[in-house]
Motif scaffolding. Structure first.
Motif, PDB file in Angstrom:
ATOM      1  N   VAL A 125      -3.728  -7.484  -0.433  1.00  8.41           N
ATOM      2  CA  VAL A 125      -3.389  -6.087  -0.150  1.00  8.41           C
ATOM      3  C   VAL A 125      -2.854  -5.457  -1.429  1.00  8.41           C
ATOM      4  O   VAL A 125      -2.041  -6.067  -2.128  1.00  8.41           O
ATOM      5  CB  VAL A 125      -2.324  -5.986   0.972  1.00  8.41           C
ATOM      6  N   SER A 126      -3.320  -4.263  -1.732  1.00 10.79           N
ATOM      7  CA  SER A 126      -2.844  -3.573  -2.937  1.00 10.79           C
ATOM      8  C   SER A 126      -2.517  -2.123  -2.615  1.00 10.79           C
ATOM      9  O   SER A 126      -3.002  -1.564  -1.614  1.00 10.79           O
ATOM     10  CB  SER A 126      -3.898  -3.635  -4.048  1.00 10.79           C
ATOM     11  N   LEU A 156      -0.242  -2.673   8.026  1.00  8.98           N
ATOM     12  CA  LEU A 156       1.210  -2.538   8.068  1.00  8.98           C
ATOM     13  C   LEU A 156       1.846  -2.999   6.757  1.00  8.98           C
ATOM     14  O   LEU A 156       2.791  -2.395   6.252  1.00  8.98           O
ATOM     15  CB  LEU A 156       1.779  -3.329   9.248  1.00  8.98           C
ATOM     16  N   LEU A 157       1.300  -4.087   6.207  1.00  9.55           N
ATOM     17  CA  LEU A 157       1.816  -4.589   4.936  1.00  9.55           C
ATOM     18  C   LEU A 157       1.581  -3.565   3.833  1.00  9.55           C
ATOM     19  O   LEU A 157       2.466  -3.302   3.009  1.00  9.55           O
ATOM     20  CB  LEU A 157       1.133  -5.917   4.593  1.00  9.55           C
ATOM     21  N   ARG A 158       0.400  -2.981   3.800  1.00  8.86           N
ATOM     22  CA  ARG A 158       0.088  -1.978   2.784  1.00  8.86           C
ATOM     23  C   ARG A 158       0.976  -0.743   2.949  1.00  8.86           C
ATOM     24  O   ARG A 158       1.407  -0.128   1.964  1.00  8.86           O
ATOM     25  CB  ARG A 158      -1.379  -1.586   2.875  1.00  8.86           C
ATOM     26  N   THR A 159       1.279  -0.357   4.180  1.00 11.02           N
ATOM     27  CA  THR A 159       2.155   0.790   4.428  1.00 11.02           C
ATOM     28  C   THR A 159       3.547   0.537   3.873  1.00 11.02           C
ATOM     29  O   THR A 159       4.146   1.401   3.221  1.00 11.02           O
ATOM     30  CB  THR A 159       2.239   1.088   5.935  1.00 11.02           C
ATOM     31  N   ARG A 160       4.065  -0.674   4.143  1.00  5.93           N
ATOM     32  CA  ARG A 160       5.387  -1.017   3.614  1.00  5.93           C
ATOM     33  C   ARG A 160       5.370  -1.039   2.086  1.00  5.93           C
ATOM     34  O   ARG A 160       6.296  -0.581   1.420  1.00  5.93           O
ATOM     35  CB  ARG A 160       5.847  -2.378   4.144  1.00  5.93           C
ATOM     36  N   MET A 161       4.288  -1.565   1.516  1.00  4.21           N
ATOM     37  CA  MET A 161       4.170  -1.622   0.066  1.00  4.21           C
ATOM     38  C   MET A 161       4.105  -0.209  -0.531  1.00  4.21           C
ATOM     39  O   MET A 161       4.748   0.082  -1.547  1.00  4.21           O
ATOM     40  CB  MET A 161       2.923  -2.420  -0.317  1.00  4.21           C
ATOM     41  N   SER A 162       3.359   0.689   0.111  1.00  2.33           N
ATOM     42  CA  SER A 162       3.229   2.057  -0.383  1.00  2.33           C
ATOM     43  C   SER A 162       4.571   2.783  -0.351  1.00  2.33           C
ATOM     44  O   SER A 162       4.933   3.489  -1.300  1.00  2.33           O
ATOM     45  CB  SER A 162       2.196   2.826   0.449  1.00  2.33           C
ATOM     46  N   GLU A 215       0.254  -5.628  -5.917  1.00  2.00           N
ATOM     47  CA  GLU A 215      -0.715  -6.411  -5.150  1.00  2.00           C
ATOM     48  C   GLU A 215       0.009  -7.608  -4.548  1.00  2.00           C
ATOM     49  O   GLU A 215       0.873  -8.211  -5.202  1.00  2.00           O
ATOM     50  CB  GLU A 215      -1.857  -6.871  -6.052  1.00  2.00           C
ATOM     51  N   ALA A 216      -0.342  -7.935  -3.316  1.00  7.26           N
ATOM     52  CA  ALA A 216       0.285  -9.067  -2.634  1.00  7.26           C
ATOM     53  C   ALA A 216      -0.763  -9.832  -1.836  1.00  7.26           C
ATOM     54  O   ALA A 216      -1.792  -9.271  -1.423  1.00  7.26           O
ATOM     55  CB  ALA A 216       1.403  -8.586  -1.715  1.00  7.26           C
TER      56      ALA A 216
END
Length: 447
Positions: free
Chosen positions: A108-109, A25-31, A90-91
């Motif tokens: 996560v990147s 979910l974090l990667r989706t928001r980042m993308s 990246e986070a």
């Protein structure tokens, strides 16, 4: 004991699934945040602040979950040809279950690549070349036009299905001396070209009787009359025969072509040609401003009713039909003032310099404000007719001179309110052209 031993891998599996879901979910928001930032940066690829803008968009769309997520890197890359924008981030986020097994955080990147690709288009740049543009304002407009062309072409000299015309306007418009065939048979250029002395007819024309001055009727439906600024008895107006071509751009110029600016460059696929035409522009004094005629001629450079008439680098197959698949018709028009008649004599009769409409009195009015109202009304008619054909119109008012009436005229002329820009400063003008260039370039997420 066996049950206790079995719980450990089960717990680990559940923890891994839960933490992995949170990471996903974090990667989706980042993308999504990177995609938004990349699209914004793509529209401003020539702007020195493009990276800052991208970061602002990313930060606005990527929330750090109350501070528990730490952004450890954000990178912005723009290829030399400005066709690809690449963003990576990246986070680090805390885990919930996996910390039991010594994994307190997870990394996560994400990465996004935006390709800038110019849409198929016939584009007319209609630019104010009147004397009030003289100096840094004109230099800024030229550079802004170069920037827009740079956005559309990138490092290419020709782009598939991209055609650009340039229409400089003053108090008249120069169609080019090579188009004398568009003049009436009895025009002085055809019967007595010596009237222009050794300088010759430069190419400017008068406005046809309304409504032909507001539409795209070709010469077969209404021939043109050559622009001829007759000699007067006063040097302040145009006392010649002393014809000084090198001074045509100055208020002390003389001659029958006084106030006639550079010629139209009809649709060309060549960046080299359009760049040269922009570089050849200049601020030409006298007469006033007829942005309505500039807009009409911009329309004619992309109107299918003028197909096969322009010659030069414009092939007989252009302009294309309205509604041609994957092809847009676009006009960008700029002014630094308002439509007006100008009187260099400072009030002495006649009441204005000579223009494409003749003197002010030729319109049957006696005040400059009445003349402006007529020009504004005709420009509004042209705007409406062009938009009815599906032409996209971008409008720009530049500097401190355009008053509220001029700004309203240009705002209403634009296809949408968002396609109008008022640029009070040189920096604002540069940003306006870059923003328009970005909007005219298709942006695609390719990775």
């Amino acid at each position: 004991m066996l049950l206790a031993l079995a719980v450990v891998p089960i717990f680990a599996s559940v923890g891994l699934a839960v933490d992995s879901s949170m990471g996903y979910l974090l990667r989706t928001r980042m993308s999504k945040a990177l995609d938004t930032a990349g699209l914004a940066a793509g529209r401003l690829a020539l702007n020195a602040n493009a990276e800052d803008i991208a970061r602002q968009y990313f930060d606005a769309n990527f929330e750090a979950s109350g501070g528990s997520v730490e952004l450890t890197s954000f990178n912005f890359e723009l290829t030399p040809d400005r066709k690809f924008v690449t963003l990576t981030a990246e986070a680090v986020a805390p885990t919930i279950f996996m910390r039991v097994f010594g994994r307190d955080t997870m990394t996560v990147s994400s990465r996004t690549v935006i390709r800038r690709q110019t849409t198929g288009m016939e584009l007319a740049l209609v630019l104010d070349n009147t004397g009030s543009m003289w100096g840094t304002a004109f230099d800024t407009m030229q550079q802004a036009a170069f920037d827009l062309v740079d956005i559309l072409y990138g490092e290419d000299t020709v782009v598939d299905n991209l055609w650009v015309s340039l229409v400089p306007y003053t108090a008249t418009v120069n169609i080019g001396s090579g188009h004398s065939g568009w003049l009436a048979a009895g025009d002085r250029v055809n019967l007595s070209p010596g009237d222009y002395s050794t300088a010759g007819w430069k190419g400017c024309v008068e406005a046809r009787a309304t409504p032909l001055d507001t539409d795209d009727t070709p010469p077969s439906g209404g021939a043109f009359t050559s622009y001829f600024y007759a000699s007067t008895t006063r040097t302040q107006d145009n006392n010649w025969p002393a014809i000084l071509p090198e001074l045509w751009r100055r208020n002390d110029g003389r001659g029958p072509n006084l106030g006639c600016g550079p010629a139209i460059t009809s649709l060309t696929p060549s960046r080299t040609t359009i760049d040269a035409a922009i570089a050849n522009m200049g601020a030409w004094h006298r007469g006033g401003t007829t942005g309505n005629l500039g807009l009409s001629w911009g329309w004619r450079t992309i109107s299918p009713r003028w197909r096969g008439l322009w010659g030069g680098e414009t092939p007989a197959t252009h302009p294309l039909d309205y509604g041609t698949p994957f092809m847009d018709k676009v006009v960008v028009i700029l002014t630094d003032g308002q439509n007006q008649f100008y009187d260099h004599d400072s009030g002495a009769l006649p009441r204005s310099d000579y223009t494409a409409y003749g003197r002010l009195e030729a319109l049957g009015v006696t005040s400059l404000s009445q003349g402006r109202a007529i020009l504004d009304g005709r420009m509004a008619s042209t705007c409406s007719a062009m938009k009815a054909e599906g032409i996209r119109i971008y409008t720009i008012t530049f500097g401190a001179s355009p008053d509220s009436t001029a700004q309203a005229l240009f705002r209403n002329c634009a296809s949408t309110p968002a396609m109008y820009r008022h640029a009070p400063t040189n920096a604002d003008l540069s940003d306006a052209f870059r923003a328009i260039g970005g909007e005219l370039a298709n942006l695609r997420i390719v990775e």
